[in-house]
Design a protein around this motif. Structure first.
Motif, short mmCIF file in Angstrom:
data_model
loop_
_atom_site.label_atom_id
_atom_site.label_comp_id
_atom_site.label_asym_id
_atom_site.label_seq_id
_atom_site.Cartn_x
_atom_site.Cartn_y
_atom_site.Cartn_z
N HIS A 1 -15.10 11.35 -38.72
CA HIS A 1 -15.22 12.66 -38.10
C HIS A 1 -16.58 13.29 -38.34
O HIS A 1 -17.07 14.08 -37.54
CB HIS A 1 -14.10 13.59 -38.60
CG HIS A 1 -14.28 14.07 -40.00
ND1 HIS A 1 -14.81 15.29 -40.31
CD2 HIS A 1 -14.00 13.47 -41.18
CE1 HIS A 1 -14.85 15.44 -41.62
NE2 HIS A 1 -14.36 14.35 -42.17
N ARG B 1 -15.69 9.16 -30.77
CA ARG B 1 -14.33 9.53 -30.35
C ARG B 1 -13.43 8.31 -30.28
O ARG B 1 -12.27 8.36 -30.71
CB ARG B 1 -14.40 10.23 -28.98
CG ARG B 1 -15.03 11.61 -29.02
CD ARG B 1 -15.21 12.19 -27.63
NE ARG B 1 -13.94 12.36 -26.95
CZ ARG B 1 -13.82 12.80 -25.70
NH1 ARG B 1 -14.91 13.09 -25.01
NH2 ARG B 1 -12.64 12.93 -25.15
N ASP B 2 -13.94 7.21 -29.75
CA ASP B 2 -13.13 5.99 -29.68
C ASP B 2 -12.86 5.44 -31.07
O ASP B 2 -11.76 4.92 -31.34
CB ASP B 2 -13.83 4.93 -28.83
CG ASP B 2 -13.78 5.25 -27.35
OD1 ASP B 2 -13.05 6.19 -26.97
OD2 ASP B 2 -14.46 4.57 -26.56
N CYS B 3 -13.84 5.52 -31.95
CA CYS B 3 -13.65 5.08 -33.34
C CYS B 3 -12.56 5.91 -34.01
O CYS B 3 -11.72 5.39 -34.76
CB CYS B 3 -14.95 5.20 -34.11
SG CYS B 3 -14.86 4.66 -35.82
N LEU B 4 -12.57 7.20 -33.72
CA LEU B 4 -11.54 8.09 -34.26
C LEU B 4 -10.16 7.68 -33.75
O LEU B 4 -9.17 7.69 -34.49
CB LEU B 4 -11.85 9.53 -33.85
CG LEU B 4 -11.19 10.65 -34.65
CD1 LEU B 4 -11.65 10.62 -36.09
CD2 LEU B 4 -11.53 11.99 -34.02
N GLN B 5 -10.09 7.27 -32.49
CA GLN B 5 -8.81 6.84 -31.92
C GLN B 5 -8.33 5.55 -32.59
O GLN B 5 -7.13 5.39 -32.85
CB GLN B 5 -8.94 6.63 -30.41
CG GLN B 5 -7.62 6.30 -29.74
CD GLN B 5 -7.73 6.28 -28.23
OE1 GLN B 5 -8.72 6.73 -27.67
NE2 GLN B 5 -6.71 5.77 -27.55
N VAL B 6 -9.24 4.64 -32.87
CA VAL B 6 -8.86 3.41 -33.56
C VAL B 6 -8.30 3.72 -34.95
O VAL B 6 -7.33 3.10 -35.39
CB VAL B 6 -10.07 2.45 -33.67
CG1 VAL B 6 -9.73 1.26 -34.56
CG2 VAL B 6 -10.50 1.96 -32.29
N HIS B 7 -8.91 4.68 -35.63
CA HIS B 7 -8.45 5.04 -36.97
C HIS B 7 -7.14 5.83 -36.96
O HIS B 7 -6.43 5.85 -37.97
CB HIS B 7 -9.52 5.87 -37.68
CG HIS B 7 -10.61 5.05 -38.29
ND1 HIS B 7 -11.59 4.43 -37.53
CD2 HIS B 7 -10.88 4.74 -39.58
CE1 HIS B 7 -12.41 3.77 -38.34
NE2 HIS B 7 -12.01 3.94 -39.58
N GLY B 8 -6.84 6.48 -35.84
CA GLY B 8 -5.62 7.27 -35.79
C GLY B 8 -5.73 8.52 -36.65
O GLY B 8 -6.83 9.06 -36.85
N ARG C 1 -19.10 9.32 -27.33
CA ARG C 1 -17.90 8.57 -26.90
C ARG C 1 -17.53 7.51 -27.92
O ARG C 1 -16.35 7.24 -28.16
CB ARG C 1 -18.15 7.93 -25.54
CG ARG C 1 -18.22 8.93 -24.39
CD ARG C 1 -18.26 8.22 -23.04
NE ARG C 1 -17.09 7.40 -22.80
CZ ARG C 1 -16.92 6.62 -21.73
NH1 ARG C 1 -17.88 6.56 -20.83
NH2 ARG C 1 -15.84 5.92 -21.58
N LEU D 1 -11.13 -0.88 -26.74
CA LEU D 1 -11.90 0.22 -27.33
C LEU D 1 -13.11 -0.32 -28.10
O LEU D 1 -14.22 0.19 -27.97
CB LEU D 1 -11.00 1.04 -28.28
CG LEU D 1 -10.01 2.00 -27.64
CD1 LEU D 1 -9.11 2.62 -28.71
CD2 LEU D 1 -10.73 3.10 -26.87
#
Length: 288
Positions: free
Chosen positions: A259, A241-248, A238, A198
């Protein structure tokens, strides 16, 4: 084409980052989120004093006398800092609208079917009759929809791409910082292959967009600008969104910065026809 920044350009970028960190740091960002729709006039005048809006005006007219590549660097920093307000419209109006260059006048402009910060503006460029307020995804960017789309300006498209590039770079930094600090099963989550991928994708998209945006600022070719805009939109949306996924889960909390970058990237991506105009321009150029 050389992409290495000159000493003066690096100094400009560093100086703008310092000014924004001092005038629009984390506390100011949170205050802006808590007061949606209110534009900080003191900050706007401070930007004017720093030459943000008069950057490309000739020195004989009271400007800084720099060019489009330098403006791209400045707007990249603005995007990185989530700086609110109709920055592009006011910058483009400097020299034409009294007070815009100094930050005394806030200028909004019709961009495609949208106009940002309509109620806070002193001057609006474009026909806003019949404008309807929309509920914005971004708490820092109030928007209206207008029935008659405004004319798209290539420079506005490029400066929007520069702001998107700033977001793409910032979310890449945030993802890497979190991946190094957050631990699971006794090791940083950045040690896990899925998170590594990611972060690597974040960097690749951001640097690809950077090359395109910088090149377009030099050539000023409409097709180059269109390509830069599409790449920057993808890198910002994108990437966030990927950064958000890394942060959980914590990335969705109101206190997090992630966000806000995603919401701003979504709203910016709607400017200038939402990328459709850029796609059509590129298609026409290829067909020709």
């Amino acid at each position: 084409m050389r992409f290495r920044l000159s000493e003066e350009q690096r100094a400009l970028r560093a100086g703008v980052r310092q000014v924004l960190a001092r005038r629009f740091g984390r506390e100011a960002l949170r205050a802006a989120v808590d007061a949606p729709g209110r534009l900080d006039r003191g900050l706007w005048r401070a930007l004017g004093e720093a030459g943000f809006f008069a950057l490309r005006l000739p020195e004989a007219d009271g400007g800084v006398g720099l060019g489009l590549p330098e403006a791209v660097l400045v707007f990249e920093e603005a995007g990185r800092a989530l700086l609110p307000g109709p920055l592009v419209a006011t910058h483009l109006a400097a020299g034409a609208v009294p007070g815009a260059a100094t930050g005394e006048t806030v200028v909004a402009g019709v961009d495609g079917e949208l106009v940002e910060w309509l109620d806070a503006a002193d001057v609006v460029c474009g026909d806003t009759s019949g404008a309807v307020p929309l509920r914005s995804l971004d708490p820092l960017t109030p928007v209206h929809r207008v029935p008659r789309p405004g004319r798209l300006v290539p420079e506005a498209v490029l400066l929007t791409a520069a702001e998107q590039l700033g977001t793409a770079a910032r979310v890449c930094e945030l993802a890497v910082e979190h991946a190094r600090a957050r631990e699971q099963f006794g090791q940083p989550i950045g040690a896990f292959q899925a998170v590594k991928h990611l972060c690597a994708d974040l960097l690749v998209r951001a640097e690809t967009a950077r090359a395109a945006v910088y090149a377009a600022s030099v050539t000023a070719d409409p097709a180059d600008i269109a390509a830069a805009r599409l790449l920057a939109d993808e890198a910002a949306v994108r990437g966030a969104r990927d950064c958000l996924q890394v942060h959980g889960g914590m990335g969705f909390t109101w206190e997090a910065e992630v966000h806000l970058h995603l919401k701003r990237a979504w709203v910016r991506a709607l400017r200038g026809g939402g990328g459709a105009e850029s796609e059509e321009l590129l298609a026409a150029r290829l067909a020709a």
